[in-house]
Design a protein around this motif. Sequence first.
Motif, PDB file in Angstrom:
ATOM      1  N   PRO A 262     -14.322  -0.109  28.432  1.00 49.55           N
ATOM      2  CA  PRO A 262     -13.691   0.539  27.296  1.00 49.55           C
ATOM      3  C   PRO A 262     -14.107   2.000  27.187  1.00 49.55           C
ATOM      4  O   PRO A 262     -15.229   2.364  27.532  1.00 49.55           O
ATOM      5  CB  PRO A 262     -14.181  -0.256  26.099  1.00 49.55           C
ATOM      6  N   MET A 263     -13.188   2.821  26.697  1.00 46.83           N
ATOM      7  CA  MET A 263     -13.509   4.234  26.510  1.00 46.83           C
ATOM      8  C   MET A 263     -14.356   4.391  25.264  1.00 46.83           C
ATOM      9  O   MET A 263     -14.066   3.803  24.235  1.00 46.83           O
ATOM     10  CB  MET A 263     -12.222   5.024  26.325  1.00 46.83           C
TER      11      MET A 263
ATOM     12  N   ASN B 275       0.806  -1.208   0.000  1.00 42.94           N
ATOM     13  CA  ASN B 275       0.000   0.000   0.000  1.00 42.94           C
ATOM     14  C   ASN B 275       0.848   1.270   0.000  1.00 42.94           C
ATOM     15  O   ASN B 275       0.322   2.370  -0.001  1.00 42.94           O
ATOM     16  CB  ASN B 275      -0.924   0.026   1.213  1.00 42.94           C
TER      17      ASN B 275
ATOM     18  N   MET C   3      -4.364  10.269  31.632  1.00 35.23           N
ATOM     19  CA  MET C   3      -5.618   9.737  31.094  1.00 35.23           C
ATOM     20  C   MET C   3      -5.471   8.241  30.794  1.00 35.23           C
ATOM     21  O   MET C   3      -6.328   7.430  31.144  1.00 35.23           O
ATOM     22  CB  MET C   3      -5.989  10.504  29.825  1.00 35.23           C
ATOM     23  N   ASP C   4      -4.350   7.882  30.139  1.00 33.24           N
ATOM     24  CA  ASP C   4      -4.145   6.486  29.745  1.00 33.24           C
ATOM     25  C   ASP C   4      -4.059   5.560  30.957  1.00 33.24           C
ATOM     26  O   ASP C   4      -4.766   4.565  31.046  1.00 33.24           O
ATOM     27  CB  ASP C   4      -2.840   6.349  28.936  1.00 33.24           C
TER      28      ASP C   4
ATOM     29  N   GLU D  13      -8.279  12.639   8.358  1.00 31.53           N
ATOM     30  CA  GLU D  13      -7.726  13.978   8.326  1.00 31.53           C
ATOM     31  C   GLU D  13      -6.428  14.004   7.516  1.00 31.53           C
ATOM     32  O   GLU D  13      -6.196  14.895   6.705  1.00 31.53           O
ATOM     33  CB  GLU D  13      -7.467  14.446   9.756  1.00 31.53           C
TER      34      GLU D  13
ATOM     35  N   TYR E 191      -7.498  20.760  27.490  1.00 29.27           N
ATOM     36  CA  TYR E 191      -7.639  19.985  26.257  1.00 29.27           C
ATOM     37  C   TYR E 191      -8.855  19.080  26.353  1.00 29.27           C
ATOM     38  O   TYR E 191      -9.024  18.356  27.329  1.00 29.27           O
ATOM     39  CB  TYR E 191      -6.374  19.147  26.027  1.00 29.27           C
TER      40      TYR E 191
ATOM     41  N   LEU F 207      -2.020   3.460  24.662  1.00 28.43           N
ATOM     42  CA  LEU F 207      -0.831   3.017  25.389  1.00 28.43           C
ATOM     43  C   LEU F 207      -1.199   2.089  26.550  1.00 28.43           C
ATOM     44  O   LEU F 207      -0.494   1.134  26.838  1.00 28.43           O
ATOM     45  CB  LEU F 207      -0.072   4.231  25.937  1.00 28.43           C
ATOM     46  N   GLU F 208      -2.322   2.389  27.209  1.00 29.17           N
ATOM     47  CA  GLU F 208      -2.659   1.631  28.412  1.00 29.17           C
ATOM     48  C   GLU F 208      -2.866   0.142  28.131  1.00 29.17           C
ATOM     49  O   GLU F 208      -2.639  -0.688  29.000  1.00 29.17           O
ATOM     50  CB  GLU F 208      -3.893   2.226  29.098  1.00 29.17           C
ATOM     51  N   TYR F 209      -3.280  -0.194  26.925  1.00 28.43           N
ATOM     52  CA  TYR F 209      -3.497  -1.610  26.628  1.00 28.43           C
ATOM     53  C   TYR F 209      -2.175  -2.372  26.618  1.00 28.43           C
ATOM     54  O   TYR F 209      -2.034  -3.406  27.265  1.00 28.43           O
ATOM     55  CB  TYR F 209      -4.206  -1.782  25.281  1.00 28.43           C
TER      56      TYR F 209
ATOM     57  N   LEU G 112       1.285   7.093  23.434  1.00 29.48           N
ATOM     58  CA  LEU G 112       0.612   7.862  24.473  1.00 29.48           C
ATOM     59  C   LEU G 112      -0.659   8.496  23.882  1.00 29.48           C
ATOM     60  O   LEU G 112      -0.614   9.071  22.806  1.00 29.48           O
ATOM     61  CB  LEU G 112       1.577   8.983  24.870  1.00 29.48           C
ATOM     62  N   GLY G 113      -1.776   8.326  24.579  1.00 28.74           N
ATOM     63  CA  GLY G 113      -3.013   8.942  24.113  1.00 28.74           C
ATOM     64  C   GLY G 113      -3.744   8.137  23.058  1.00 28.74           C
ATOM     65  O   GLY G 113      -4.857   8.475  22.683  1.00 28.74           O
ATOM     66  N   TYR G 114      -3.119   7.084  22.562  1.00 31.17           N
ATOM     67  CA  TYR G 114      -3.747   6.256  21.533  1.00 31.17           C
ATOM     68  C   TYR G 114      -3.702   4.779  21.912  1.00 31.17           C
ATOM     69  O   TYR G 114      -3.337   3.923  21.125  1.00 31.17           O
ATOM     70  CB  TYR G 114      -3.079   6.496  20.172  1.00 31.17           C
TER      71      TYR G 114
ATOM     72  N   PHE H 138     -10.335   7.750  17.256  1.00 33.12           N
ATOM     73  CA  PHE H 138      -9.155   8.616  17.136  1.00 33.12           C
ATOM     74  C   PHE H 138      -8.328   8.260  15.912  1.00 33.12           C
ATOM     75  O   PHE H 138      -7.891   9.109  15.151  1.00 33.12           O
ATOM     76  CB  PHE H 138      -8.239   8.457  18.355  1.00 33.12           C
TER      77      PHE H 138
ATOM     78  N   LEU I 173      -2.110  25.794  21.821  1.00 30.90           N
ATOM     79  CA  LEU I 173      -2.107  25.284  23.197  1.00 30.90           C
ATOM     80  C   LEU I 173      -1.167  24.098  23.385  1.00 30.90           C
ATOM     81  O   LEU I 173      -0.838  23.729  24.503  1.00 30.90           O
ATOM     82  CB  LEU I 173      -3.513  24.877  23.629  1.00 30.90           C
TER      83      LEU I 173
ATOM     84  N   ARG J  92     -10.923  15.899  25.251  1.00 27.80           N
ATOM     85  CA  ARG J  92     -10.648  14.591  24.693  1.00 27.80           C
ATOM     86  C   ARG J  92     -11.635  13.562  25.223  1.00 27.80           C
ATOM     87  O   ARG J  92     -11.810  13.438  26.430  1.00 27.80           O
ATOM     88  CB  ARG J  92      -9.240  14.161  25.074  1.00 27.80           C
TER      89      ARG J  92
ATOM     90  N   LEU K  82      -1.962  13.297  28.921  1.00 20.32           N
ATOM     91  CA  LEU K  82      -2.310  12.065  28.191  1.00 20.32           C
ATOM     92  C   LEU K  82      -1.887  10.838  28.987  1.00 20.32           C
ATOM     93  O   LEU K  82      -2.614   9.849  29.066  1.00 20.32           O
ATOM     94  CB  LEU K  82      -1.614  12.027  26.827  1.00 20.32           C
TER      95      LEU K  82
ATOM     96  N   LEU L  62     -10.538   4.599  20.769  1.00 22.60           N
ATOM     97  CA  LEU L  62      -9.274   4.414  20.083  1.00 22.60           C
ATOM     98  C   LEU L  62      -9.497   4.315  18.580  1.00 22.60           C
ATOM     99  O   LEU L  62      -8.777   4.920  17.785  1.00 22.60           O
ATOM    100  CB  LEU L  62      -8.678   3.107  20.587  1.00 22.60           C
TER     101      LEU L  62
ATOM    102  N   HIS M  57      -4.572   2.483   5.719  1.00 24.56           N
ATOM    103  CA  HIS M  57      -4.805   2.488   4.274  1.00 24.56           C
ATOM    104  C   HIS M  57      -5.971   3.381   3.862  1.00 24.56           C
ATOM    105  O   HIS M  57      -6.326   3.446   2.695  1.00 24.56           O
ATOM    106  CB  HIS M  57      -5.001   1.053   3.773  1.00 24.56           C
TER     107      HIS M  57
ATOM    108  N   PHE N 223     -15.673   2.851  19.848  1.00 24.70           N
ATOM    109  CA  PHE N 223     -14.488   2.611  20.681  1.00 24.70           C
ATOM    110  C   PHE N 223     -13.576   3.819  20.452  1.00 24.70           C
ATOM    111  O   PHE N 223     -13.223   4.119  19.319  1.00 24.70           O
ATOM    112  CB  PHE N 223     -13.827   1.317  20.223  1.00 24.70           C
TER     113      PHE N 223
ATOM    114  N   THR O 150      -7.284   5.128  32.870  1.00 26.57           N
ATOM    115  CA  THR O 150      -8.461   4.594  32.188  1.00 26.57           C
ATOM    116  C   THR O 150      -8.825   3.266  32.847  1.00 26.57           C
ATOM    117  O   THR O 150      -7.953   2.453  33.122  1.00 26.57           O
ATOM    118  CB  THR O 150      -8.136   4.361  30.698  1.00 26.57           C
TER     119      THR O 150
END
Lengths: 315, 448
Positions: free
Chosen positions: B320-321, A102, B311-312, B357, B119, A218-220, A214-216, B350, A267, B121, B308, B347, B438, B345, B315
């Motif tokens: 689940p968030m 891809n 937050m993580d 985007e 922020y 990470l905790e998993y 982080l923020g996406y 996001f 910010l 989120r 962040l 994640l 993709h 979900f 959680t």
Amino acid sequence: MALEIPKMSYNGVIKEIPLGKEANPVIVGGETSYPFYLFEGEMPHPPKIAMEVYDAPPEEWAQAALEPFADVINDPAAWAQKCVSSYGAEMVALQLASTDPNAQDNSGEHAVEVTKKVAAAIDVPLIVLGSNNLEKDTEVLKMVAEACAEERLILGPVTEGNYKALGAASLAYHHTIAAGTPIDINQAKQLNILLGNLGVPDERIMVDPTVASLGYGLEYCYSVMERDRMAALTQEDERLQFPIVCNLAKEVWKTKEAKLTEQEAPLLGDPLKRGVLLEAMTALLLLLAGGDILIMRHPDAVQLVRGFMDDLMAN
Amino acid sequence: MALTGIQIYKLLPKTNCGECGVPTCLAFAMSLAAGKAELAACPYVSEEAKAELADAAAPPIRAVEIGTGERKLKIGGETVLFRHEKTFVNRPGIAVLVTDEMRDEAVGGRLERFKTLAYERVGLTLQADLVAVKSASGDASKFGALTAKVKDETEAGIILMTEDVSVMEAGRKACGDRKPLMYAANKENADGMSALSKEHGCPLAVKGNGLDEVSELTTKLTEEGLHDLVIDSGARGIRKALEDQIFIRRGALLKKYKPLGFPTIAFPCEMTDDLMQESLIASMFVAKYGGIIVLSDLQGYALFPLLLSRMDIYTDPQRPMATSPGVYEVGGPNEDSPVLVTCNFSLTYFIVSGEVEASRVPAWLVVVDTEGLSVLTAWAAGKFVGDLVGTSLKKCGIMDKVGHKKVIIPGYAAAISGDLEDELGDWEVLVGPRESAHIPAYLKEWQP
């Protein structure tokens, strides 16, 4: 009443894996306690940082990440040398991102050529990573394994779908495997069992648990890694007693917040410092969860994390 | 840590009199353990048993509240060593330090950034919580004036930092009814601080040189009737500070050692001069048991990653968030723009919205309520299937926003395309890529 601090009783040890050329091996693993719990165990081989090199000039990178490598992005061998000589990389991780069907869909031959050049340019261990496309990775990594026999590479991600082909190739040509599974401790264990059944010796296996930024999410992976270490060290789960590789930089730098300029997001502040901290903080949290090899990108982030590790190990 | 039914049973009279309404003492013990009965229902229980059970019922780490109103902060109350064992509960408070020897611009800048750096989120507002006001000059009136300024200009919870009781009194007065955390009582000033804390009902931090000294102080203060305490072990080296945090948490949870059963306060601002390194130290305290984390300054590039991380790590792994279902606009779409549908979900949301985007193709993203499950899991659980997705598409209003009749579903949910077409009538269902990475390539080919 004085408190006697409860110490954890560990009954397992993480296996020690020698990486790289025989004359100049780098050893990872060997921990006898949770990460940096040095009051009750040892980390004979502190975690190592591998710096990323790409097999083709990267597209759409944040300016902050591109800037240190602007002079070498067209030359993976020079890029690798720069990581080692200028930034003290203890390993290099070659990302074969351009082989992705891809993306540019570059050939296995191209991957072999690049890998050989990079391997010849450095004397630290070389990790070679596919593009996470099962069929293509199988084809490409097999060719690389064969063409670079005796280079003692670390190949990954070797997954449930291609472990037979890549396991056999690694065995035949003396490479180490980064066994990749999707953020799931049971699948990680299962793949290690399968590799063992195939005859891959333990000192050639590492675990790639799939990490996130982080923020996406990470905790998993953070919790999967903590559970992995708990099972390995306190529950004698022998098939989880392997060092952990965290391929984190590409996850961090693809996030929106690592790419936005200060004009787009005032910010969020200075984009260089922000990107560096997003990467360094992701790396630090994964270290605390049990990472043995951190695959990183930005030299400033590497330096920050290395300094922090020194402080964690300091007497 | 809660007692089991068997442990409770051993404390009961074991007479099986039945007066509590349950036929046997064992059954009563089980109900107590499950929280379905009150100990008072047993007329014969001994005073010792009552005390022991009350003790066991108290949380192993005290939950402490700082401040008032909307910005009231609750810390402590944690019950596990590792988040996967249940969850971490109360996010650590992030504080910024101001002192009475800083220049006005330095104070003003910090207060301004405290207010503006916020922020949004996943329905959460990520921001710092507290302002730590430190007396560097030792002058009570200066300290009072600075505290009053912080109180007037922000809604923040306040930490008052001085070891001089009379200076503390000036700061406390300036806080009015804001209920500040007083930092700190030590071996020398404990009596004065204790009296002040008691008189005004303000939580009190304890600073000791090591955990033994901390334990002595908290024991003394607890005996004097104070319960809302916060601990500073005094360590300022990274390795030692981590060790102390682990010992405090383990002592409280594994040994039920009351003198350490309080939230902690950590000072990355006193551990380095470099703001980048300070942020990393702060994130270590997020992962390893900090209750309050005091920073030397707030800058977006450092605060955002730290928020962040908080937050993580905090959680709840048991839940689940989720993102709110609905229609999201990415890049200013119009009636010819593609319509993509995905799960709620967070994640997934996001990542998918990030990739859309990145494609620079304006698009509509419809988020369907899958109760926070990912696409594949939701499909397997029957929550991302033709009729449900179809109903969501019809109800969300997207059909009035576009001129075409095409919807793109995730590659992993290809199996629902037939059912979805049946549900939507004359709409065409297109199967998108399996991997979100993709999506940009896919969208660049888009034709309405």
